[in-house]
Design a protein around this motif. Sequence first.
Motif, PDB file in Angstrom:
ATOM      1  N   LEU A 268       0.824  -1.208   0.000  1.00 11.44           N
ATOM      2  CA  LEU A 268       0.000   0.000   0.000  1.00 11.44           C
ATOM      3  C   LEU A 268       0.860   1.260   0.000  1.00 11.44           C
ATOM      4  O   LEU A 268       0.569   2.227  -0.705  1.00 11.44           O
ATOM      5  CB  LEU A 268      -0.952  -0.007   1.195  1.00 11.44           C
ATOM      6  N   GLU A 269       1.927   1.235   0.783  1.00 13.99           N
ATOM      7  CA  GLU A 269       2.877   2.360   0.781  1.00 13.99           C
ATOM      8  C   GLU A 269       3.445   2.569  -0.619  1.00 13.99           C
ATOM      9  O   GLU A 269       3.586   3.699  -1.083  1.00 13.99           O
ATOM     10  CB  GLU A 269       4.013   2.103   1.772  1.00 13.99           C
ATOM     11  N   ALA A 270       3.776   1.456  -1.287  1.00 16.53           N
ATOM     12  CA  ALA A 270       4.352   1.555  -2.629  1.00 16.53           C
ATOM     13  C   ALA A 270       3.330   2.089  -3.630  1.00 16.53           C
ATOM     14  O   ALA A 270       3.663   2.876  -4.518  1.00 16.53           O
ATOM     15  CB  ALA A 270       4.874   0.198  -3.075  1.00 16.53           C
ATOM     16  N   ILE A 271       2.085   1.655  -3.483  1.00 17.45           N
ATOM     17  CA  ILE A 271       1.031   2.104  -4.406  1.00 17.45           C
ATOM     18  C   ILE A 271       0.760   3.594  -4.225  1.00 17.45           C
ATOM     19  O   ILE A 271       0.519   4.310  -5.199  1.00 17.45           O
ATOM     20  CB  ILE A 271      -0.250   1.279  -4.202  1.00 17.45           C
ATOM     21  N   LYS A 272       0.801   4.065  -2.989  1.00 12.20           N
ATOM     22  CA  LYS A 272       0.578   5.492  -2.728  1.00 12.20           C
ATOM     23  C   LYS A 272       1.578   6.351  -3.486  1.00 12.20           C
ATOM     24  O   LYS A 272       1.243   7.441  -3.949  1.00 12.20           O
ATOM     25  CB  LYS A 272       0.685   5.795  -1.236  1.00 12.20           C
TER      26      LYS A 272
ATOM     27  N   THR B  95       9.967   6.523  -2.468  1.00  9.26           N
ATOM     28  CA  THR B  95      10.548   5.639  -3.482  1.00  9.26           C
ATOM     29  C   THR B  95      10.590   4.214  -2.935  1.00  9.26           C
ATOM     30  O   THR B  95      10.458   3.986  -1.725  1.00  9.26           O
ATOM     31  CB  THR B  95      11.980   6.071  -3.848  1.00  9.26           C
ATOM     32  N   MET B  96      10.797   3.267  -3.837  1.00  2.00           N
ATOM     33  CA  MET B  96      10.893   1.861  -3.430  1.00  2.00           C
ATOM     34  C   MET B  96      12.044   1.666  -2.431  1.00  2.00           C
ATOM     35  O   MET B  96      11.917   0.919  -1.473  1.00  2.00           O
ATOM     36  CB  MET B  96      11.119   0.949  -4.640  1.00  2.00           C
ATOM     37  N   SER B  97      13.138   2.357  -2.673  1.00  2.00           N
ATOM     38  CA  SER B  97      14.300   2.228  -1.786  1.00  2.00           C
ATOM     39  C   SER B  97      13.998   2.763  -0.393  1.00  2.00           C
ATOM     40  O   SER B  97      14.420   2.183   0.610  1.00  2.00           O
ATOM     41  CB  SER B  97      15.497   2.965  -2.370  1.00  2.00           C
ATOM     42  N   GLU B  98      13.283   3.874  -0.330  1.00  2.00           N
ATOM     43  CA  GLU B  98      12.924   4.437   0.969  1.00  2.00           C
ATOM     44  C   GLU B  98      11.995   3.503   1.745  1.00  2.00           C
ATOM     45  O   GLU B  98      12.171   3.293   2.948  1.00  2.00           O
ATOM     46  CB  GLU B  98      12.257   5.808   0.791  1.00  2.00           C
ATOM     47  N   ILE B  99      11.025   2.949   1.032  1.00  2.00           N
ATOM     48  CA  ILE B  99      10.089   2.017   1.667  1.00  2.00           C
ATOM     49  C   ILE B  99      10.835   0.772   2.153  1.00  2.00           C
ATOM     50  O   ILE B  99      10.628   0.301   3.270  1.00  2.00           O
ATOM     51  CB  ILE B  99       8.958   1.626   0.692  1.00  2.00           C
ATOM     52  N   ALA B 100      11.738   0.266   1.308  1.00  2.00           N
ATOM     53  CA  ALA B 100      12.512  -0.921   1.673  1.00  2.00           C
ATOM     54  C   ALA B 100      13.372  -0.656   2.902  1.00  2.00           C
ATOM     55  O   ALA B 100      13.460  -1.492   3.801  1.00  2.00           O
ATOM     56  CB  ALA B 100      13.380  -1.351   0.491  1.00  2.00           C
ATOM     57  N   ALA B 101      13.978   0.505   2.970  1.00  2.00           N
ATOM     58  CA  ALA B 101      14.816   0.845   4.119  1.00  2.00           C
ATOM     59  C   ALA B 101      13.967   0.988   5.384  1.00  2.00           C
ATOM     60  O   ALA B 101      14.358   0.538   6.464  1.00  2.00           O
ATOM     61  CB  ALA B 101      15.577   2.137   3.845  1.00  2.00           C
ATOM     62  N   GLU B 102      12.800   1.600   5.229  1.00  2.00           N
ATOM     63  CA  GLU B 102      11.916   1.802   6.378  1.00  2.00           C
ATOM     64  C   GLU B 102      11.458   0.467   6.980  1.00  2.00           C
ATOM     65  O   GLU B 102      11.417   0.303   8.199  1.00  2.00           O
ATOM     66  CB  GLU B 102      10.692   2.620   5.949  1.00  2.00           C
ATOM     67  N   PHE B 103      11.119  -0.488   6.120  1.00  2.00           N
ATOM     68  CA  PHE B 103      10.598  -1.774   6.594  1.00  2.00           C
ATOM     69  C   PHE B 103      11.679  -2.862   6.673  1.00  2.00           C
ATOM     70  O   PHE B 103      11.380  -4.010   6.975  1.00  2.00           O
ATOM     71  CB  PHE B 103       9.454  -2.251   5.687  1.00  2.00           C
TER      72      PHE B 103
ATOM     73  N   VAL C 219       9.483  -5.207  -2.345  1.00  2.00           N
ATOM     74  CA  VAL C 219       8.469  -4.146  -2.345  1.00  2.00           C
ATOM     75  C   VAL C 219       7.767  -4.109  -3.698  1.00  2.00           C
ATOM     76  O   VAL C 219       6.534  -4.100  -3.775  1.00  2.00           O
ATOM     77  CB  VAL C 219       9.098  -2.770  -2.028  1.00  2.00           C
ATOM     78  N   SER C 220       8.530  -4.133  -4.767  1.00  2.65           N
ATOM     79  CA  SER C 220       7.919  -4.065  -6.099  1.00  2.65           C
ATOM     80  C   SER C 220       7.125  -5.335  -6.408  1.00  2.65           C
ATOM     81  O   SER C 220       6.070  -5.263  -7.048  1.00  2.65           O
ATOM     82  CB  SER C 220       8.975  -3.811  -7.174  1.00  2.65           C
ATOM     83  N   ASN C 221       7.606  -6.493  -5.949  1.00  2.00           N
ATOM     84  CA  ASN C 221       6.858  -7.741  -6.181  1.00  2.00           C
ATOM     85  C   ASN C 221       5.520  -7.720  -5.456  1.00  2.00           C
ATOM     86  O   ASN C 221       4.490  -8.104  -6.015  1.00  2.00           O
ATOM     87  CB  ASN C 221       7.672  -8.958  -5.712  1.00  2.00           C
ATOM     88  N   TRP C 222       5.526  -7.280  -4.207  1.00  2.00           N
ATOM     89  CA  TRP C 222       4.290  -7.231  -3.435  1.00  2.00           C
ATOM     90  C   TRP C 222       3.317  -6.201  -4.004  1.00  2.00           C
ATOM     91  O   TRP C 222       2.108  -6.412  -4.014  1.00  2.00           O
ATOM     92  CB  TRP C 222       4.580  -6.935  -1.966  1.00  2.00           C
ATOM     93  N   LYS C 223       3.853  -5.085  -4.495  1.00  2.00           N
ATOM     94  CA  LYS C 223       3.009  -4.059  -5.112  1.00  2.00           C
ATOM     95  C   LYS C 223       2.338  -4.629  -6.359  1.00  2.00           C
ATOM     96  O   LYS C 223       1.131  -4.485  -6.556  1.00  2.00           O
ATOM     97  CB  LYS C 223       3.851  -2.834  -5.484  1.00  2.00           C
ATOM     98  N   LYS C 224       3.129  -5.306  -7.178  1.00  2.09           N
ATOM     99  CA  LYS C 224       2.597  -5.892  -8.411  1.00  2.09           C
ATOM    100  C   LYS C 224       1.528  -6.933  -8.094  1.00  2.09           C
ATOM    101  O   LYS C 224       0.460  -6.949  -8.713  1.00  2.09           O
ATOM    102  CB  LYS C 224       3.736  -6.540  -9.207  1.00  2.09           C
TER     103      LYS C 224
END
Length: 104
Positions: free
Chosen positions: A18-22, A26-34, A41-46
């Motif tokens: 959901l964070e990625a869809i919003k 960026t994907m890198s920021e989301i990945a670092a956060e979690f 992140v991109s696989n789960w978004k897809k």
Amino acid sequence: MKKQRRKHTAAFKARVALEAIKGLKTMSEIAAEFEIHPVMVSNWKKEMLEHLPELFESKNTRKEKDTEKDKEQLHSKVGQLTMEVDFLEKKCRQLGIPVKGRNS
């Protein structure tokens, strides 16, 4: 010593996707956060985007699919039971045991 693989819950994956869809980060920021790999992140978004239409599928369509599946299972069970009854009737006739309940 090997590092044990982490197993993520469906709720966690949904939150990340959901964070990625919003698109606010960026994907890198989301990945670092979690603390996960950006590819995840991109696989789960897809995956989430692919399954969203199913969420809004009408309930009647889902019920019809379930009903058809149940019908097929019941038909196969009836066929199996019919074959078993026929087999047992045949064996009863061979052994001279009277068969009650069915006209043969």
